[in-house]
Design an enzyme around this catalytic site. Structure first.
Site, PDB file in Angstrom:
ATOM      1  N   ALA A  87      -7.956 -14.042   7.070  1.00  0.00           N
ATOM      2  CA  ALA A  87      -8.531 -14.861   8.140  1.00  0.00           C
ATOM      3  C   ALA A  87      -9.836 -15.428   7.604  1.00  0.00           C
ATOM      4  CB  ALA A  87      -8.792 -14.007   9.367  1.00  0.00           C
ATOM      5  N   SER A 113      -9.761   2.964  -7.337  1.00  0.00           N
ATOM      6  CA  SER A 113      -9.723   3.517  -8.695  1.00  0.00           C
ATOM      7  C   SER A 113     -10.295   4.926  -8.787  1.00  0.00           C
ATOM      8  CB  SER A 113     -10.498   2.608  -9.654  1.00  0.00           C
ATOM      9  OG  SER A 113     -10.080   1.285  -9.532  1.00  0.00           O
ATOM     10  N   TRP A 150     -15.393 -10.921  14.894  1.00  0.00           N
ATOM     11  CA  TRP A 150     -14.152 -11.415  14.303  1.00  0.00           C
ATOM     12  C   TRP A 150     -14.270 -12.882  13.955  1.00  0.00           C
ATOM     13  CZ3 TRP A 150     -11.063  -7.540  13.300  1.00  0.00           C
ATOM     14  CH2 TRP A 150     -11.074  -6.419  14.120  1.00  0.00           C
ATOM     15  N   GLU A 168      28.277  -5.085  14.073  1.00  0.00           N
ATOM     16  CA  GLU A 168      29.618  -5.566  14.416  1.00  0.00           C
ATOM     17  C   GLU A 168      30.497  -4.434  14.954  1.00  0.00           C
ATOM     18  OE1 GLU A 168      27.998  -5.415  11.571  1.00  0.00           O
ATOM     19  OE2 GLU A 168      29.214  -6.123   9.882  1.00  0.00           O
TER      20      GLU A 168
HETATM   21  N1  LIG Z   1     -11.370 -12.077   6.728  1.00  0.00           N
HETATM   22  C1  LIG Z   1     -10.468 -11.259   6.257  1.00  0.00           C
HETATM   23  O1  LIG Z   1      -9.270 -11.464   6.468  1.00  0.00           O
HETATM   24  C2  LIG Z   1     -10.883 -10.063   5.464  1.00  0.00           C
HETATM   25  C3  LIG Z   1      -9.971  -9.028   5.214  1.00  0.00           C
HETATM   26  C4  LIG Z   1     -10.393  -7.947   4.438  1.00  0.00           C
HETATM   27  C5  LIG Z   1     -11.679  -7.927   3.927  1.00  0.00           C
HETATM   28  N2  LIG Z   1     -12.521  -8.931   4.211  1.00  0.00           N
HETATM   29  C6  LIG Z   1     -13.905  -8.936   3.659  1.00  0.00           C
HETATM   30  O2  LIG Z   1     -13.797  -8.783   2.255  1.00  0.00           O
HETATM   31  C7  LIG Z   1     -14.985  -8.147   1.791  1.00  0.00           C
HETATM   32  C8  LIG Z   1     -14.608  -7.021   0.867  1.00  0.00           C
HETATM   33  O3  LIG Z   1     -14.110  -7.602  -0.292  1.00  0.00           O
HETATM   34  P1  LIG Z   1     -13.654  -6.690  -1.466  1.00  0.00           P
HETATM   35  O4  LIG Z   1     -13.202  -7.586  -2.560  1.00  0.00           O
HETATM   36  O5  LIG Z   1     -14.675  -5.656  -1.757  1.00  0.00           O
HETATM   37  O6  LIG Z   1     -12.409  -5.912  -0.802  1.00  0.00           O
HETATM   38  P2  LIG Z   1     -11.005  -5.504  -1.410  1.00  0.00           P
HETATM   39  O7  LIG Z   1     -10.461  -6.601  -2.269  1.00  0.00           O
HETATM   40  O8  LIG Z   1     -10.162  -5.060  -0.282  1.00  0.00           O
HETATM   41  O9  LIG Z   1     -11.344  -4.255  -2.321  1.00  0.00           O
HETATM   42  C9  LIG Z   1     -11.801  -4.458  -3.633  1.00  0.00           C
HETATM   43  C10 LIG Z   1     -11.871  -3.145  -4.362  1.00  0.00           C
HETATM   44  O10 LIG Z   1     -10.571  -2.591  -4.495  1.00  0.00           O
HETATM   45  C11 LIG Z   1     -10.545  -1.804  -5.662  1.00  0.00           C
HETATM   46  N3  LIG Z   1      -9.356  -2.095  -6.451  1.00  0.00           N
HETATM   47  C12 LIG Z   1      -8.503  -1.165  -6.934  1.00  0.00           C
HETATM   48  N4  LIG Z   1      -7.524  -1.717  -7.624  1.00  0.00           N
HETATM   49  C13 LIG Z   1      -7.751  -3.062  -7.614  1.00  0.00           C
HETATM   50  C14 LIG Z   1      -7.076  -4.137  -8.177  1.00  0.00           C
HETATM   51  N5  LIG Z   1      -5.954  -3.981  -8.909  1.00  0.00           N
HETATM   52  N6  LIG Z   1      -7.561  -5.379  -7.983  1.00  0.00           N
HETATM   53  C15 LIG Z   1      -8.675  -5.562  -7.247  1.00  0.00           C
HETATM   54  N7  LIG Z   1      -9.379  -4.563  -6.678  1.00  0.00           N
HETATM   55  C16 LIG Z   1      -8.914  -3.298  -6.860  1.00  0.00           C
HETATM   56  C17 LIG Z   1     -11.806  -2.133  -6.454  1.00  0.00           C
HETATM   57  O11 LIG Z   1     -12.693  -1.036  -6.315  1.00  0.00           O
HETATM   58  P3  LIG Z   1     -12.604   0.131  -7.412  1.00  0.00           P
HETATM   59  O12 LIG Z   1     -12.882  -0.506  -8.728  1.00  0.00           O
HETATM   60  O13 LIG Z   1     -13.590   1.139  -6.971  1.00  0.00           O
HETATM   61  O14 LIG Z   1     -11.205   0.624  -7.359  1.00  0.00           O
HETATM   62  C18 LIG Z   1     -12.359  -3.329  -5.766  1.00  0.00           C
HETATM   63  O15 LIG Z   1     -13.757  -3.408  -5.794  1.00  0.00           O
HETATM   64  C19 LIG Z   1     -15.717  -7.667   3.012  1.00  0.00           C
HETATM   65  O16 LIG Z   1     -16.780  -8.544   3.220  1.00  0.00           O
HETATM   66  C20 LIG Z   1     -14.720  -7.782   4.105  1.00  0.00           C
HETATM   67  O17 LIG Z   1     -15.323  -8.038   5.348  1.00  0.00           O
HETATM   68  C21 LIG Z   1     -12.175  -9.995   4.955  1.00  0.00           C
END
Ligand SMILES: NC(=O)c1ccc[n+]([C@@H]2O[C@H](COP(=O)([O-])OP(=O)(O)OC[C@H]3O[C@@H](n4cnc5c(N)ncnc54)[C@H](OP(=O)(O)O)[C@@H]3O)[C@@H](O)[C@H]2O)c1
Length: 389
Positions: free
Chosen positions: A159, A239, A186, A57
């Site tokens: 996605a 972690s 993708w 403003e």
């Molecule tokens: N289509 C989409 O939009 C999209 C987007 C992203 C990923 N993805 C897919 O998702 C898959 C990966 O899944 P993801 O579950 O491994 O990935 P994520 O949820 O991004 O990462 C999980 C990891 O984060 C860590 N973490 C730390 N603090 C956490 C908390 N408070 N809560 C949960 N996790 C925590 C854990 O590992 P630590 O215990 O070692 O800390 C856990 O294993 C892949 O296949 C990928 O391609 C798809």
């Protein structure tokens, strides 16, 4: 044009100006202002940016000069009546002898809400509030959440296929980490992905778990091409610092010295932490952990609030998605769907974890909006009111 249509058209223009502040106003609100004379001719405009310091403003008043006398101010947010980084805007409007102020909404900051309007009315300025309130509230919903609670607005974005799969089974993937993991594979098309860049631009930070980095090797940057005052903060929950030094995320931060990657861990091997820090990654040990011993999301959001992060978009995988949903910390969702079906028990679901056990416990999405992106579509909606408690 009838007076009320003119008011609405000029208020639309103020909102458009306010939107030009996206990426430039945070941690303050986006504000646009238009001053029109008694004939409805625009004599001054302004957009607030944090770096520009002056409020919208005041910029409009400066552009209008003497023509502000007896004129009307159109603005998406209540002019402020207190001393902040700048003197009260209400004083400037009163001194300029403005006749009328048409505003979309009060300041969402409960400490000051309504005081600007009161001051203007007390000085004899006609004040009208509430027109185009809905788009005005949406525009500054992150500011509202942040100023009322000290924590960022949380958007959960994902996605997926029509059957709710965010990725095929890990072992079956054509994986090319050097090219950014998923390129060529993708789920959604170009239009939807371009929209995701717009969403990233609107957010101060992006958050993912280390699982996403390990499987997809994403950059997680704002590639909208639009200007922003601060780099978008890339936040990783990890972690035990599994984040690979050679990941594109770390390498991009190292190359640019952008200081825009923040990793939260619970225990760090000293050498790995040192390596990451030498590459320009910020590592923070967090003492608050969830029942599984991982960084606690609520504590992280509080920390992000301390860093003046007003909005964070979660773009993680199944585990982070479930953590966010289960802890009831998601304000809104933006879920993109491609007309594809993966099937299979090993494909990755949108949210892992225990899930909600009964239909009446399911997260309820309100104010649902549908968006089309070619063959893809997205569902936008709210799990809680950013203006609520
Ligand atoms: N289509 C989409 O939009 C999209 C987007 C992203 C990923 N993805 C897919 O998702 C898959 C990966 O899944 P993801 O579950 O491994 O990935 P994520 O949820 O991004 O990462 C999980 C990891 O984060 C860590 N973490 C730390 N603090 C956490 C908390 N408070 N809560 C949960 N996790 C925590 C854990 O590992 P630590 O215990 O070692 O800390 C856990 O294993 C892949 O296949 C990928 O391609 C798809």
């Amino acid at each position: 044009m009838p007076a009320h249509s003119l008011d609405e058209a000029l208020l639309h223009r103020a909102l458009e100006l306010a939107r030009q502040g996206i990426g430039l106003a945070s941690p303050n609100p986006c504000v646009g202002a238009v001053i029109a004379d008694a004939h409805g001719d625009v004599v001054g405009t302004g957009t607030y940016t944090y770096a520009g310091v002056k409020h919208a403003e005041v910029l409009a008043l400066e552009a209008a000069g003497n023509k502000a006398r007896g004129a009307t101010l159109y603005i998406n947010l209540e002019p402020h009546a207190h001393h902040g980084r700048t003197p009260p805007c209400t004083d400037a409007l009163i001194a300029a002898e403005m006749h009328r102020v048409v505003a979309s909404m009060p300041d969402p900051n409960p400490k000051v809400s309504g005081t600007g309007f009161e001051k203007l009315r007390a000085a004899g300025v006609h004040v009208e509030v509430g027109r185009l309130e809905e788009p005005a509230r949406r525009l500054n919903e992150a500011f509202a959440r942040y100023i009322r609670h000290g924590t960022p607005l949380v958007t959960l974005k994902s996605a997926m296929t029509l059957d709710g799969k965010i990725a095929p089974p890990p072992a079956d993937r054509a994986h090319d980490t050097s090219a950014g993991g998923f390129s060529g594979n993708w789920i959604t098309g170009e239009l939807a992905r371009a929209h995701v860049q717009e969403l990233r631009h609107q957010n101060d930070a992006l958050l993912a778990g280390v699982g996403t980095i390990l499987s997809d090797n994403p950059l997680l940057t704002d590639r909208s091409g639009r200007a922003r005052r601060r780099p978008m903060l890339r936040v990783i929950l990890d972690s035990h610092l599994r984040l690979p030094i050679e990941s594109r995320l770390v390498q991009s931060a190292a190359a640019e010295r952008s200081n825009d990657v923040l990793v939260f861990c619970v225990s760090a091997e000293a050498h790995k932490q040192q390596q990451l820090e030498q590459a320009g990654i910020r590592v923070e040990n967090i003492s608050a952990v969830d029942p599984d011993g991982r960084p606690d999301l609520r504590a992280i959001l509080r920390r992000l609030g301390e860093l003046e992060i007003t909005s964070v978009m979660i773009e993680g995988g199944s585990n982070i998605n479930w953590t966010a949903l289960a802890s009831n910390l998601v304000d809104k969702i933006f879920l993109y769907y491609a007309p594809k079906i993966l099937g299979g028990t090993d494909s990755i679901p949108f949210a892992a974890g225990a899930g909600f056990k009964h239909m009446n416990q399911a997260a309820q999405v309100k104010q649902v909006h549908l968006h089309r992106f070619g063959e893809d579509f997205a569902v936008e909606g709210y799990l809680r009111d950013p203006y609520g408690e």
